[in-house]
Design a protein around this motif. Structure first.
Motif, PDB file in Angstrom:
ATOM      1  N   THR A   1     -18.667  35.073  22.086  1.00  0.00           N
ATOM      2  CA  THR A   1     -18.474  34.828  23.192  1.00  0.00           C
ATOM      3  C   THR A   1     -19.567  35.904  24.166  1.00  0.00           C
ATOM      4  N   TYR A   2     -20.258  37.132  23.778  1.00  0.00           N
ATOM      5  CA  TYR A   2     -21.128  37.498  23.928  1.00  0.00           C
ATOM      6  C   TYR A   2     -22.305  36.777  23.824  1.00  0.00           C
ATOM      7  N   LEU A   3     -22.836  35.698  22.571  1.00  0.00           N
ATOM      8  CA  LEU A   3     -23.489  35.428  22.769  1.00  0.00           C
ATOM      9  C   LEU A   3     -23.217  34.216  23.586  1.00  0.00           C
ATOM     10  N   LYS A   4     -22.679  33.344  24.060  1.00  0.00           N
ATOM     11  CA  LYS A   4     -22.797  32.446  25.036  1.00  0.00           C
ATOM     12  C   LYS A   4     -23.319  33.087  26.560  1.00  0.00           C
ATOM     13  N   GLU A   5     -22.443  34.658  26.584  1.00  0.00           N
ATOM     14  CA  GLU A   5     -21.974  34.312  27.959  1.00  0.00           C
ATOM     15  C   GLU A   5     -22.762  35.258  28.559  1.00  0.00           C
ATOM     16  N   VAL A   6     -23.702  35.996  27.377  1.00  0.00           N
ATOM     17  CA  VAL A   6     -24.263  37.183  27.547  1.00  0.00           C
ATOM     18  C   VAL A   6     -25.688  37.482  27.347  1.00  0.00           C
ATOM     19  N   PHE A   7     -25.825  37.545  26.329  1.00  0.00           N
ATOM     20  CA  PHE A   7     -26.906  37.267  25.709  1.00  0.00           C
ATOM     21  C   PHE A   7     -27.774  35.490  25.987  1.00  0.00           C
ATOM     22  N   THR A   8     -27.620  34.783  25.518  1.00  0.00           N
ATOM     23  CA  THR A   8     -27.861  33.510  25.694  1.00  0.00           C
ATOM     24  C   THR A   8     -28.734  33.610  27.190  1.00  0.00           C
ATOM     25  N   VAL A   9     -27.687  34.197  28.458  1.00  0.00           N
ATOM     26  CA  VAL A   9     -27.864  33.731  29.600  1.00  0.00           C
ATOM     27  C   VAL A   9     -29.250  34.498  29.799  1.00  0.00           C
ATOM     28  N   ASP A  10     -29.488  36.102  29.601  1.00  0.00           N
ATOM     29  CA  ASP A  10     -30.077  37.178  29.080  1.00  0.00           C
ATOM     30  C   ASP A  10     -31.515  36.567  28.963  1.00  0.00           C
ATOM     31  N   PHE A  11     -31.280  35.859  27.385  1.00  0.00           N
ATOM     32  CA  PHE A  11     -32.318  35.335  26.490  1.00  0.00           C
ATOM     33  C   PHE A  11     -33.646  34.127  27.629  1.00  0.00           C
ATOM     34  N   ASN A  12     -32.509  33.428  27.561  1.00  0.00           N
ATOM     35  CA  ASN A  12     -33.248  32.301  28.622  1.00  0.00           C
ATOM     36  C   ASN A  12     -34.113  33.123  30.353  1.00  0.00           C
ATOM     37  N   LYS A  13     -33.908  34.522  30.535  1.00  0.00           N
ATOM     38  CA  LYS A  13     -33.657  34.283  31.675  1.00  0.00           C
ATOM     39  C   LYS A  13     -35.337  35.589  31.913  1.00  0.00           C
ATOM     40  N   ARG A  14     -35.299  35.903  30.235  1.00  0.00           N
ATOM     41  CA  ARG A  14     -36.626  36.416  29.800  1.00  0.00           C
ATOM     42  C   ARG A  14     -37.284  36.095  28.760  1.00  0.00           C
ATOM     43  N   PHE A  15     -36.956  34.957  28.283  1.00  0.00           N
ATOM     44  CA  PHE A  15     -38.515  34.161  27.636  1.00  0.00           C
ATOM     45  C   PHE A  15     -38.404  32.871  28.239  1.00  0.00           C
ATOM     46  N   THR A  16     -37.603  32.013  28.933  1.00  0.00           N
ATOM     47  CA  THR A  16     -37.729  30.707  29.178  1.00  0.00           C
ATOM     48  C   THR A  16     -39.295  30.774  30.454  1.00  0.00           C
ATOM     49  N   ILE A  17     -40.316  29.674  29.445  1.00  0.00           N
ATOM     50  CA  ILE A  17     -41.133  29.606  30.873  1.00  0.00           C
ATOM     51  C   ILE A  17     -40.962  28.306  31.545  1.00  0.00           C
TER      52      ILE A  17
ATOM     53  N   ASP B   1     -38.488  22.531  23.255  1.00  0.00           N
ATOM     54  CA  ASP B   1     -39.898  22.820  23.177  1.00  0.00           C
ATOM     55  C   ASP B   1     -40.485  22.871  24.289  1.00  0.00           C
ATOM     56  N   ALA B   2     -40.151  22.363  25.132  1.00  0.00           N
ATOM     57  CA  ALA B   2     -40.648  21.870  26.837  1.00  0.00           C
ATOM     58  C   ALA B   2     -41.235  23.979  27.045  1.00  0.00           C
ATOM     59  N   ASN B   3     -39.586  24.230  26.642  1.00  0.00           N
ATOM     60  CA  ASN B   3     -39.806  25.645  27.880  1.00  0.00           C
ATOM     61  C   ASN B   3     -39.204  26.594  27.373  1.00  0.00           C
ATOM     62  N   GLY B   4     -38.848  26.961  26.011  1.00  0.00           N
ATOM     63  CA  GLY B   4     -38.533  27.638  25.234  1.00  0.00           C
ATOM     64  C   GLY B   4     -36.958  27.975  25.702  1.00  0.00           C
ATOM     65  N   GLU B   5     -36.090  27.041  26.512  1.00  0.00           N
ATOM     66  CA  GLU B   5     -34.643  27.359  26.212  1.00  0.00           C
ATOM     67  C   GLU B   5     -34.127  27.041  25.297  1.00  0.00           C
ATOM     68  N   LEU B   6     -32.866  28.337  25.195  1.00  0.00           N
ATOM     69  CA  LEU B   6     -32.040  28.151  24.317  1.00  0.00           C
ATOM     70  C   LEU B   6     -30.743  27.601  24.963  1.00  0.00           C
ATOM     71  N   LEU B   7     -30.748  26.228  24.273  1.00  0.00           N
ATOM     72  CA  LEU B   7     -29.681  25.370  24.859  1.00  0.00           C
ATOM     73  C   LEU B   7     -27.659  25.316  24.508  1.00  0.00           C
TER      74      LEU B   7
END
Length: 291
Positions: A214-230, A102-108
Motif C-alpha cells: 500500500t505504501y509502495l503504491k500510494e506514497v513511494f511511487t507518487v513521490d518517486f515520479n515527482k522527483r525523478f520523472t523527466i 524509457d522515455a521519461n523514467g516514470e514508474l508505472l
C-alpha cells in the motif's frame, strides 16, 4: 547566513536517531519537506561529513555515454525484479517487480511479490495496459519465465513460453538484454529505489508486506515520479487503446490439458468439472484449454 547552533544540533539528532540509513540527498529532502528546516544540501552534507556521520566520497569514475531514451512514452518499457530484505532481515526477502517507461523514467508499476515469475510479471503488464494502454516494446533480462535459451548467451526461444505468448497477443516486441550493463537505465532506477525504499518503510514503521505494498503504491511511487520523472523528447504518447481486446483474458495463463473419463479436468490437485453441452453427450478424453 550562519545556521543556528540549535538547528545544527537538530540536524545531527535527526540523522543519528531517525534517518541514519538515508542517503544525504534523501535525508536533506526530509529535513526541508517534513521538518521544515531551511538549509541547503551542500551545507547538510558538509555538516554530516565534519561530524563524522557521513564519509567523504571518492571522485567519480570515467563518464560513460548512455543510450538515448525513446522519444515518446509507451515506445519502450523496462521490467525488472530485485530480491531484497525490504522490511529488514528479520522479515525475510521478497521480490520487487517494477515497470518503468524509457522515455521519461516514470514508474508505472511496482509491487512486492513472493517470487518474480510468469504470473506476477503478467500481473504487472496487465495493470500497465489497463491504466495506460498498449505499448510497443518491453526490455527484460533473460529470466526463464521470459524465454528459454538453449545455449548461454544464445538466442531466446519463445515457443511454448507463456509470457512470450501473451506479449505476441498484445502486440509487444520483447527485447532480451544480454548483460546487466545493457539494462543500465533500469539498473540505475533500482539502485535509487533500493537506496530509498527500505529506509522509508522503516521510518514509517511498516513491518508487514500488505502495508508495504500500500505504501509502495500510494506514497513511494507518487513521490518517486515527482522527483525523478523527466520531460520526454516528444510530448505525445505511443500508448494506444487495444480495441476489442479483453486485457484480463489476454494476460491469463493457459494450460493445455486432457478431460478425464468422468468429464473432469484435474490440474495441480484441483478438479474442474466440464459442464454439459447440447452439441455432444460427453467431452471425455478431449483436449481442453484451461485458463
Amino acid at each position: 547566513a550562519r545556521v543556528a547552533a540549535a538547528t545544527q544540533a537538530e540536524i545531527l539528532r535527526l540523522r543519528e536517531d531517525v534517518y541514519f540509513d538515508f542517503s544525504v540527498k534523501h535525508f536533506h529532502e526530509k529535513l526541508v519537506e517534513k521538518h521544515e528546516l531551511k538549509v541547503s544540501y551542500t551545507y547538510t552534507k558538509s555538516l554530516l561529513q565534519q561530524s563524522g556521520l557521513v564519509e567523504v566520497g571518492r571522485a567519480r569514475g570515467q563518464h560513460r555515454k548512455r543510450r538515448e531514451r525513446r522519444p515518446m512514452r509507451g515506445m519502450m518499457l523496462h521490467m525488472d525484479g530485485s530480491k531484497h530484505p525490504w522490511l529488514g532481515r528479520e522479515h525475510g526477502e521478497r521480490d520487487l517487480i517494477a515497470i518503468l517507461d524509457d522515455a521519461n523514467g516514470e514508474l508505472l508499476h511496482a509491487a512486492f511479490v513472493p517470487e518474480e515469475d510468469t504470473r506476477t510479471c503478467l500481473q504487472g503488464v496487465q495493470e500497465v495496459v489497463q491504466q495506460h494502454g498498449g505499448f510497443a516494446e518491453l526490455y527484460v533480462d533473460r529470466g526463464s519465465h521470459f524465454g528459454r535459451t538453449a545455449v548461454a548467451g544464445g538466442p531466446v526461444i519463445e515457443e511454448g513460453v507463456q509470457f512470450a505468448r501473451v506479449m505476441r497477443r498484445l502486440g509487444v516486441r520483447v527485447i532480451y538484454a544480454r548483460s546487466p550493463q545493457a539494462r543500465g537505465r533500469s539498473e540505475r532506477a533500482f539502485g535509487t529505489i533500493q537506496n530509498r525504499l527500505p529506509q522509508e518503510l522503516r521510518a514509517a514503521g511498516i513491518v508487514d508486506w500488505e502495508r508495504a505494498n500500500t505504501y509502495l503504491k500510494e506514497v513511494f511511487t507518487v513521490d518517486f515520479n515527482k522527483r525523478f520523472t523527466i520531460e520526454p523528447a516528444d510530448a505525445s504518447s505511443a500508448f494506444m487503446a487495444l480495441a476489442g481486446v479483453d486485457i484480463t483474458r489476454a494476460c491469463a495463463l493457459e494450460h493445455d490439458v486432457s478431460v478425464g473419463g468422468d468429464n473432469v479436468i484435474r490440474w495441480q490437485r484441483r478438479d474442474w468439472p466440464v459442464p454439459r453441452h447440447a452439441t455432444r453427450p460427453t467431452f471425455a478424453r478431449c483436449r481442453a484449454l484451461l485458463v
